[in-house]
Design a protein around this motif. Structure first.
Motif, PDB file in Angstrom:
ATOM      1  N   ALA A 169       2.387   1.586   0.970  1.00  0.00           N
ATOM      2  CA  ALA A 169       2.821   2.478   0.294  1.00  0.00           C
ATOM      3  C   ALA A 169       2.009   2.649  -0.864  1.00  0.00           C
ATOM      4  CB  ALA A 169       4.274   2.475  -0.084  1.00  0.00           C
ATOM      5  N   CYS A 170       1.832   1.626  -1.740  1.00  0.00           N
ATOM      6  CA  CYS A 170       1.097   1.402  -3.151  1.00  0.00           C
ATOM      7  C   CYS A 170      -0.334   2.030  -2.864  1.00  0.00           C
ATOM      8  CB  CYS A 170       1.193   0.214  -3.635  1.00  0.00           C
ATOM      9  SG  CYS A 170       2.969  -0.292  -4.276  1.00  0.00           S
ATOM     10  N   HIS A 171      -1.086   1.674  -1.578  1.00  0.00           N
ATOM     11  CA  HIS A 171      -2.453   2.391  -1.637  1.00  0.00           C
ATOM     12  C   HIS A 171      -2.392   3.868  -1.731  1.00  0.00           C
ATOM     13  CE1 HIS A 171      -5.285  -0.684  -0.552  1.00  0.00           C
ATOM     14  NE2 HIS A 171      -4.620  -1.329   0.408  1.00  0.00           N
ATOM     15  N   LEU A 172      -1.278   4.416  -1.370  1.00  0.00           N
ATOM     16  CA  LEU A 172      -1.175   5.788  -1.216  1.00  0.00           C
ATOM     17  C   LEU A 172      -0.824   6.368  -2.676  1.00  0.00           C
ATOM     18  CD1 LEU A 172       0.725   6.703   1.937  1.00  0.00           C
ATOM     19  CD2 LEU A 172      -1.630   7.064   1.533  1.00  0.00           C
ATOM     20  N   ILE A 173      -0.116   5.605  -3.518  1.00  0.00           N
ATOM     21  CA  ILE A 173       0.509   5.888  -4.551  1.00  0.00           C
ATOM     22  C   ILE A 173      -0.551   5.811  -5.700  1.00  0.00           C
ATOM     23  CG2 ILE A 173       1.963   5.110  -6.454  1.00  0.00           C
ATOM     24  CD1 ILE A 173       4.026   4.213  -4.509  1.00  0.00           C
ATOM     25  N   VAL A 174      -1.541   4.697  -5.653  1.00  0.00           N
ATOM     26  CA  VAL A 174      -2.426   4.994  -6.770  1.00  0.00           C
ATOM     27  C   VAL A 174      -3.609   5.648  -6.491  1.00  0.00           C
ATOM     28  CG1 VAL A 174      -1.879   2.271  -6.898  1.00  0.00           C
ATOM     29  CG2 VAL A 174      -4.119   2.857  -5.334  1.00  0.00           C
ATOM     30  N   MET A 175      -3.927   6.347  -5.313  1.00  0.00           N
ATOM     31  CA  MET A 175      -4.906   7.334  -4.979  1.00  0.00           C
ATOM     32  C   MET A 175      -4.341   8.573  -5.642  1.00  0.00           C
ATOM     33  SD  MET A 175      -5.193   7.987  -0.762  1.00  0.00           S
ATOM     34  CE  MET A 175      -5.577   6.364  -0.522  1.00  0.00           C
ATOM     35  N   PRO A 176      -5.562   9.328  -5.996  1.00  0.00           N
ATOM     36  CA  PRO A 176      -5.266  10.653  -6.243  1.00  0.00           C
ATOM     37  C   PRO A 176      -4.658  11.439  -5.192  1.00  0.00           C
ATOM     38  CG  PRO A 176      -7.526  10.009  -6.679  1.00  0.00           C
ATOM     39  CD  PRO A 176      -6.963   9.058  -6.088  1.00  0.00           C
ATOM     40  N   PRO A 177      -3.514  12.121  -5.505  1.00  0.00           N
ATOM     41  CA  PRO A 177      -2.632  13.035  -4.422  1.00  0.00           C
ATOM     42  C   PRO A 177      -3.856  13.766  -3.451  1.00  0.00           C
ATOM     43  CG  PRO A 177      -1.680  13.299  -6.563  1.00  0.00           C
ATOM     44  CD  PRO A 177      -2.993  12.376  -6.702  1.00  0.00           C
ATOM     45  N   ASP A 178      -4.950  14.419  -3.822  1.00  0.00           N
ATOM     46  CA  ASP A 178      -5.664  15.290  -2.882  1.00  0.00           C
ATOM     47  C   ASP A 178      -6.490  14.168  -1.883  1.00  0.00           C
ATOM     48  OD1 ASP A 178      -7.239  13.975  -5.181  1.00  0.00           O
ATOM     49  OD2 ASP A 178      -9.066  15.388  -4.736  1.00  0.00           O
ATOM     50  N   ARG A 179      -6.531  12.959  -1.976  1.00  0.00           N
ATOM     51  CA  ARG A 179      -6.997  12.316  -1.155  1.00  0.00           C
ATOM     52  C   ARG A 179      -6.211  11.635   0.033  1.00  0.00           C
ATOM     53  NH1 ARG A 179      -9.239   7.616  -4.171  1.00  0.00           N
ATOM     54  NH2 ARG A 179      -8.978   6.569  -2.097  1.00  0.00           N
ATOM     55  N   ARG A 180      -4.722  11.793  -0.270  1.00  0.00           N
ATOM     56  CA  ARG A 180      -3.745  11.045   0.551  1.00  0.00           C
ATOM     57  C   ARG A 180      -3.753  11.814   1.928  1.00  0.00           C
ATOM     58  NH1 ARG A 180       1.449  11.107  -3.680  1.00  0.00           N
ATOM     59  NH2 ARG A 180       0.647   9.488  -4.929  1.00  0.00           N
ATOM     60  N   LEU A 181      -3.872  12.938   2.095  1.00  0.00           N
ATOM     61  CA  LEU A 181      -3.745  13.662   3.421  1.00  0.00           C
ATOM     62  C   LEU A 181      -4.782  13.416   4.341  1.00  0.00           C
ATOM     63  CD1 LEU A 181      -2.546  17.132   2.402  1.00  0.00           C
ATOM     64  CD2 LEU A 181      -1.288  15.411   3.256  1.00  0.00           C
TER      65      LEU A 181
END
Length: 162
Positions: free
Chosen positions: A78-90
């Protein structure tokens, strides 16, 4: 924060798993960051799991876990997703990053977020990380967190995550 007593060193069999904690609190925590937690049936493969077995997986903004998934694994992914810019998550599927800076920030944030769970806290999570086999330059997770994680703290502070 008051000093917590250290948890004794354990083994991978002693780490806190979602079956003990439940899914409600982790689901609520992830939702604060725009993430979903998807429960996977026991024994079924976990979608998006980099390590396989009971380790949590990530695809897009969803974290996948089973009852036997360790809390530290769920928080780490989850923290991997939290620390990355939201535009990269998808675009994320299984492997979140090759960035050492993001990996360090992920490890630091998962420790901090453990305080959101009553009866868990950062000391327990660090003990579980050590028992699971996380490795840091200074030997233990706690030594890294307290003495060698300035860059991770700065990364998270500049992004308003701590």
């Amino acid at each position: 924060m008051p000093s917590e007593p250290p948890f004794p060193a354990g083994s991978p069999d002693t780490v806190l798993r979602l079956a003990e904690l439940g899914f409600d609190a982790p689901t609520a925590l992830l939702a604060r960051y725009g993430l979903a937690l998807q429960r996977v049936d026991g024994g079924a493969p976990i979608p998006g799991s980099f390590w396989g077995d009971e380790e949590a997986g990530i695809i897009g903004t969803t974290v996948y876990a089973r009852a036997d998934t360790p809390l530290h694994s769920l928080l780490h992914e989850a923290c991997h997703l939290i620390v990355m810019p939201p535009d990269r998550r998808l675009d994320v599927h299984t492997n979140a990053t090759d960035s050492i800076e993001e990996e360090d920030a992920t490890c630091y944030l998962q420790i901090v977020l453990a305080d959101a769970f009553p009866g868990v806290g950062r000391q327990r999570l660090m003990a579980d990380m050590d028992a699971w086999g996380y490795t840091f330059r200074l030997g233990s997770t706690r030594a890294w967190f307290e003495n060698d994680a300035a860059e991770a703290r700065t990364f998270l502070t500049l992004r308003g995550l701590i």
